[in-house]
Design an enzyme around this catalytic site. Structure first.
Site, PDB file in Angstrom:
ATOM      1  N   CYS A 157      34.024  37.799  37.974  1.00 33.63           N
ATOM      2  CA  CYS A 157      34.750  36.734  37.301  1.00 33.63           C
ATOM      3  C   CYS A 157      33.934  35.535  36.806  1.00 33.63           C
ATOM      4  O   CYS A 157      33.788  35.309  35.613  1.00 33.63           O
ATOM      5  CB  CYS A 157      35.829  36.329  38.268  1.00 33.63           C
ATOM      6  SG  CYS A 157      36.309  34.680  38.325  1.00 33.63           S
ATOM      7  N   ASP A 189      37.935  39.363  32.004  1.00 30.93           N
ATOM      8  CA  ASP A 189      36.673  38.839  32.548  1.00 30.93           C
ATOM      9  C   ASP A 189      35.785  39.934  33.119  1.00 30.93           C
ATOM     10  O   ASP A 189      34.574  39.758  33.236  1.00 30.93           O
ATOM     11  CB  ASP A 189      36.934  37.749  33.596  1.00 30.93           C
ATOM     12  CG  ASP A 189      37.717  38.243  34.798  1.00 30.93           C
ATOM     13  OD1 ASP A 189      38.300  39.342  34.729  1.00 30.93           O
ATOM     14  OD2 ASP A 189      37.751  37.525  35.816  1.00 30.93           O
ATOM     15  N   ASN A 190      36.376  41.054  33.505  1.00 33.40           N
ATOM     16  CA  ASN A 190      35.609  42.193  34.021  1.00 33.40           C
ATOM     17  C   ASN A 190      36.581  43.359  34.175  1.00 33.40           C
ATOM     18  O   ASN A 190      37.784  43.218  33.899  1.00 33.40           O
ATOM     19  CB  ASN A 190      34.943  41.863  35.369  1.00 33.40           C
ATOM     20  CG  ASN A 190      35.866  41.190  36.352  1.00 33.40           C
ATOM     21  OD1 ASN A 190      35.727  39.992  36.606  1.00 33.40           O
ATOM     22  ND2 ASN A 190      36.834  41.900  36.879  1.00 33.40           N
ATOM     23  N   ARG A 229      32.931  34.047  33.008  1.00 33.35           N
ATOM     24  CA  ARG A 229      33.543  32.821  32.474  1.00 33.35           C
ATOM     25  C   ARG A 229      32.477  31.820  32.034  1.00 33.35           C
ATOM     26  O   ARG A 229      32.618  31.149  31.010  1.00 33.35           O
ATOM     27  CB  ARG A 229      34.459  32.194  33.538  1.00 33.35           C
ATOM     28  CG  ARG A 229      35.696  33.015  33.762  1.00 33.35           C
ATOM     29  CD  ARG A 229      36.401  32.733  35.066  1.00 33.35           C
ATOM     30  NE  ARG A 229      37.247  33.870  35.390  1.00 33.35           N
ATOM     31  CZ  ARG A 229      38.536  33.970  35.054  1.00 33.35           C
ATOM     32  NH1 ARG A 229      39.134  32.970  34.442  1.00 33.35           N
ATOM     33  NH2 ARG A 229      39.226  35.056  35.335  1.00 33.35           N
ATOM     34  N   ASP A 285      40.564  40.649  35.629  1.00 31.70           N
ATOM     35  CA  ASP A 285      40.452  41.994  36.233  1.00 31.70           C
ATOM     36  C   ASP A 285      41.265  43.049  35.489  1.00 31.70           C
ATOM     37  O   ASP A 285      41.743  44.012  36.100  1.00 31.70           O
ATOM     38  CB  ASP A 285      40.892  41.979  37.713  1.00 31.70           C
ATOM     39  CG  ASP A 285      40.003  41.115  38.574  1.00 31.70           C
ATOM     40  OD1 ASP A 285      38.943  40.691  38.093  1.00 31.70           O
ATOM     41  OD2 ASP A 285      40.371  40.875  39.740  1.00 31.70           O
ATOM     42  N   HIS A 345      37.263  28.343  38.170  1.00 34.28           N
ATOM     43  CA  HIS A 345      36.318  28.994  39.073  1.00 34.28           C
ATOM     44  C   HIS A 345      34.847  28.750  38.707  1.00 34.28           C
ATOM     45  O   HIS A 345      33.996  29.619  38.914  1.00 34.28           O
ATOM     46  CB  HIS A 345      36.586  30.520  39.150  1.00 34.28           C
ATOM     47  CG  HIS A 345      35.993  31.128  40.388  1.00 34.28           C
ATOM     48  ND1 HIS A 345      35.674  32.458  40.478  1.00 34.28           N
ATOM     49  CD2 HIS A 345      35.641  30.566  41.575  1.00 34.28           C
ATOM     50  CE1 HIS A 345      35.157  32.705  41.674  1.00 34.28           C
ATOM     51  NE2 HIS A 345      35.134  31.573  42.353  1.00 34.28           N
ATOM     52  N   LYS A 378      35.260  46.814  38.899  1.00 31.55           N
ATOM     53  CA  LYS A 378      34.780  45.440  39.121  1.00 31.55           C
ATOM     54  C   LYS A 378      33.656  45.375  40.167  1.00 31.55           C
ATOM     55  O   LYS A 378      33.696  46.120  41.150  1.00 31.55           O
ATOM     56  CB  LYS A 378      35.948  44.568  39.580  1.00 31.55           C
ATOM     57  CG  LYS A 378      35.598  43.103  39.794  1.00 31.55           C
ATOM     58  CD  LYS A 378      36.822  42.324  40.261  1.00 31.55           C
ATOM     59  CE  LYS A 378      36.471  40.861  40.515  1.00 31.55           C
ATOM     60  NZ  LYS A 378      37.625  40.085  41.005  1.00 31.55           N
TER      61      LYS A 378
END
Lengths: 587, 125
Positions: free
Chosen positions: A76, A333-334, A80, A39, A140, A390
């Site tokens: 997320c 990731d974002n 990934r 994030d 995750h 996000k």
């Protein structure tokens, strides 16, 4: 031919085949350190326009290539999954985080929110090519035993399987989890008492690297918890920024836009919009301003602390003679996360936090036992000069920093404004490590093809783009969607912040997505909409239900997963008791 | 007084019923609440069947006792609870198990309550 001869022949063929496919000698293959922040907004590190001190990442940027037009998914797990496989999220099993997938979608094989066995991780490919493969951080992509990274190509792991967790102790951060699910080499594990996430993950990475002294190169994947909620940082890091944000989010967003222009990250004449979710700083009381400024100071401290520990890893690699043969890839990731609202001190918020054993008073904000977020207004500043954050398909949700650095690839700072995408990382690593991508099968299983493209030639300035004007890259997550083509992007953002309509932008001239070109360029709009439709059909993108709300779905799925069995037990017990009661009354 | 006793006896019945159902629906959680790991294979079968049946059976027997006012239905769960307390002591003395005074106390108290209820709540012949 008797059985022995047949076996001998088969063994000979296998030997010749293996020799023909032998990897290059270990001494020529670089180590790879893949660092993923969580994030982290587009302008959250100094070399991308931030006021936050990130000397370690600045040093990497100074000896590598910084990408200014790099995109991920806006959430997320899909990022990934694409990052580690190079396969589109609708084909690798993770089109959304599992916590947010509506039940009607979960019946589809690729909508389980778990990394599909039909997608091969870069760790598996490198492991097969003779690399040591390590992971320390957030996974995750599945939490069942055979879904953990230990079974997906990583030989040593310490990993957290959930969307996030506390940074100071082994504690879930939201009530949908009963516990923080940490695993070491595939087995449940307990965190040490002096745990702080960024420090711990780097310590474990160093431990893994040092555990092998042979000549084999290594691949280390370090997905930090920083700066996912709860935003927490050691006090000394927070204190550095305690007065930095007292002028508020409007000023911060403008300051970062100005620096981005000065650094050449965005065009000097580009505009910026103010999000509808951004509150009026001037209307806040002095006490509220002080509190919000500290929220952001903790966030900056968390980024700073992550950078400090990245620096520690780099120093260790230098001290042990590994640095010169190591390539670093850093990204997020974002975009920045807006969760938490701008009224975290309300009675209701504090009551909710209290139920989870958290507090958010000013004095201890960011320390152990406190729960902190930055809310939508500072999240928009963290994504400056971009729109949205996000979860949304706006540039602020999808465009993040990407740095590829290290002596094997570059010795001077470079910048690329070419469009790049998260699926490009896996083919890039494959080329950097001289590893051949599996074709149709891997481990006896038919696999999904890698759709990304290697960025190595771009990194070495041998080309100035990897995607041409006719190439299209589609994207969808929770009903928010986009399609990129050359300088253009069509994008649809659903509520509560978006309007649910398609818009067309030139994201090279207008990265802030301020000028909707859909009326000025109707043919371009129609062509790109058709391309998106084709992308959605080819990748089996499912329409979200009309009333879908990602946050609500997380709550519903979470309550069902955590309390569904309890509710069923309670219902059955109630029915039995009621039956006895009726019998008793009749008697 | 009798109404209060009826309520006091109903509460453990509901609790046993819930634990028994939990063994069928959420054995992981049920095992954790009793301080035991979930076993595997045949051991898991015995664990779920025997423990679940013990609790579900006791809950249903107490409820049946309250509805029918037949004292035999009070005796059976009282006997099972007393036996459980006895086996806990045996496990502690002879087999090195942890001493569980809280659980023994609960089992003895509920067994006693059931015997009292058999005297006061059961229908007179």
């Amino acid at each position: 031919m008797n059985a022995f001869k047949r076996k001998l022949l088969a063994a000979s063929v296998l030997l010749v085949f293996s020799y023909a496919n032998a990897a290059p000698s270990n001494s020529t293959r670089p180590n790879i350190v893949l660092i993923l922040a969580d994030d982290l907004g587009f302008s959250d590190i100094a070399s991308y326009g931030s006021e936050i001190q990130t000397p370690s990442l600045d040093a990497l940027a100074a000896s590598g290539i910084s990408f200014t037009n790099y995109h991920t998914a806006a959430s997320c797990a899909p990022t990934r999954a694409m990052l580690l496989t190079g396969v589109d999220s609708h084909r690798n099993g993770v089109p959304n985080i599992p916590e947010s997938i509506p039940p009607e979608h979960q019946v589809h094989e690729n909508y389980r929110g778990v990394l599909s066995r039909n997608a091969v991780t870069i760790a598996s490919m490198l492991q097969s090519a003779g690399y040591h493969t390590y992971m320390a951080g957030k996974w995750h992509l599945g939490k069942a035993r055979d879904e953990l990274p230990y079974r997906r190509g990583f030989s040593r792991t310490i990993t957290m399987a959930d969307t996030g967790a506390d940074n100071w102790e082994q504690k879930p951060y939201i009530p949908i989890y009963k516990k923080a699910n940490w695993f070491a080499d595939g087995e449940e594990t307990t965190l040490p008492s002096d745990f702080y996430s960024s420090e711990f993950l780097v310590d474990k990475t160093i431990e893994f690297i040092d555990s092998n002294s042979d000549s084999q190169p290594f691949f280390a994947y370090i997905p930090f918890q920083a700066v996912h909620i709860p935003v927490q940082a050691p006090k000394e890091f927070t204190e550095k920024y305690i007065k930095t944000y007292t002028q508020g989010w409007h000023v911060l967003r403008e300051q970062r836009q100005k620096r981005s222009k000065e650094l050449g990250i965005i065009p000097a004449d580009s505009d910026m919009m103010t999000m509808s979710s951004t509150n009026d700083w001037d209307s806040l009381s002095d006490e509220d301003k002080r509190f919000h400024a500290k929220r952001m100071a903790v966030y900056a401290g968390m980024v700073d602390a992550m950078d400090r520990h990245i620096g520690r890893l780099i120093a260790h690699l230098k001290a042990t003679g590994r640095y010169d043969n190591t390539i670093f890839i850093f990204s997020s990731d974002n975009g920045s996360e807006a969760t938490g609202g701008d009224k975290p001190r309300s009675l209701l918020s504090r009551f909710g936090l209290g139920l989870q054993g958290y507090r958010n008073d000013y004095e201890t904000l960011g320390t152990k036992g406190s729960f902190n977020t930055i809310g939508p207004s500072f999240a928009s500043a963290a994504a400056s000069p971009l729109a949205y954050y996000k979860f949304y398909a706006g540039e602020g949700g999808m465009r993040v920093p990407l740095i590829i650095a290290g002596k094997p690839i570059s010795d001077k700072p470079r910048r690329s404004n070419a469009f790049t995408y998260v699926t490009d990382i896996t083919p890039t690593i494959l080329e950097l490590t001289s590893t051949t991508a599996p074709s149709e099968f891997f481990g006896g299983r038919r696999i999904e093809p890698i759709v990304g493209r290697s960025l190595v030639a771009l990194s070495r300035e041998q080309v100035d783009h990897v995607y041409g004007d006719s190439d299209t890259i589609g994207y969808e997550l929770g009903g928010n969607a986009a399609l990129f083509q050359g300088a253009y992007k069509i994008v649809k953002n659903r509520g509560p912040v978006g309007d649910g309509q398609w818009h067309l932008y030139n994201i090279v001239k207008d990265p802030g997505e301020t000028k909707n070109l859909s009326n000025d360029m109707p043919e371009k709009m129609a062509t790109m909409l058709e391309a998106y439709k084709q992308y959605a059909e080819e990748n089996n993108v499912l329409e979200v239900p009309a009333n879908f709300n990602g946050t609500h779905q997380v709550a519903i799925n979470g309550l069902r997963d955590r309390f569904g069995k309890h509710i069923l037990v309670f219902l059955l017990a109630s029915i039995i008791c009621f039956s006895f009661y009726i019998s008793y009354r009749r008697k | 007084m009798l109404k209060l006793l009826r309520i006091v006896v109903t509460l453990p019945a509901i609790l046993f019923l819930i634990i028994g159902l939990q063994w069928a629906i959420d054995p992981d959680g049920a095992a954790e609440s009793l301080g035991m790991p979930l076993l595997e294979g045949l051991a898991l079968s015995s664990q779920i069947a025997d423990t679940g049946a013990f609790f579900l059976g006791m809950g249903l027997m107490i409820l049946t006792a309250l509805v029918t006012a037949n004292k035999a239905w009070f005796y059976a769960p009282a006997l099972m609870l007393a036996a459980a307390a006895l086996y806990r002591i045996t496990a502690w003395i002879l087999h090195g198990a942890a001493f569980a005074p809280d659980m023994i106390a609960i089992e003895v108290i509920v067994a006693s309550l059931l015997l009292i209820a058999s005297k006061l709540l059961a229908a007179k012949p």
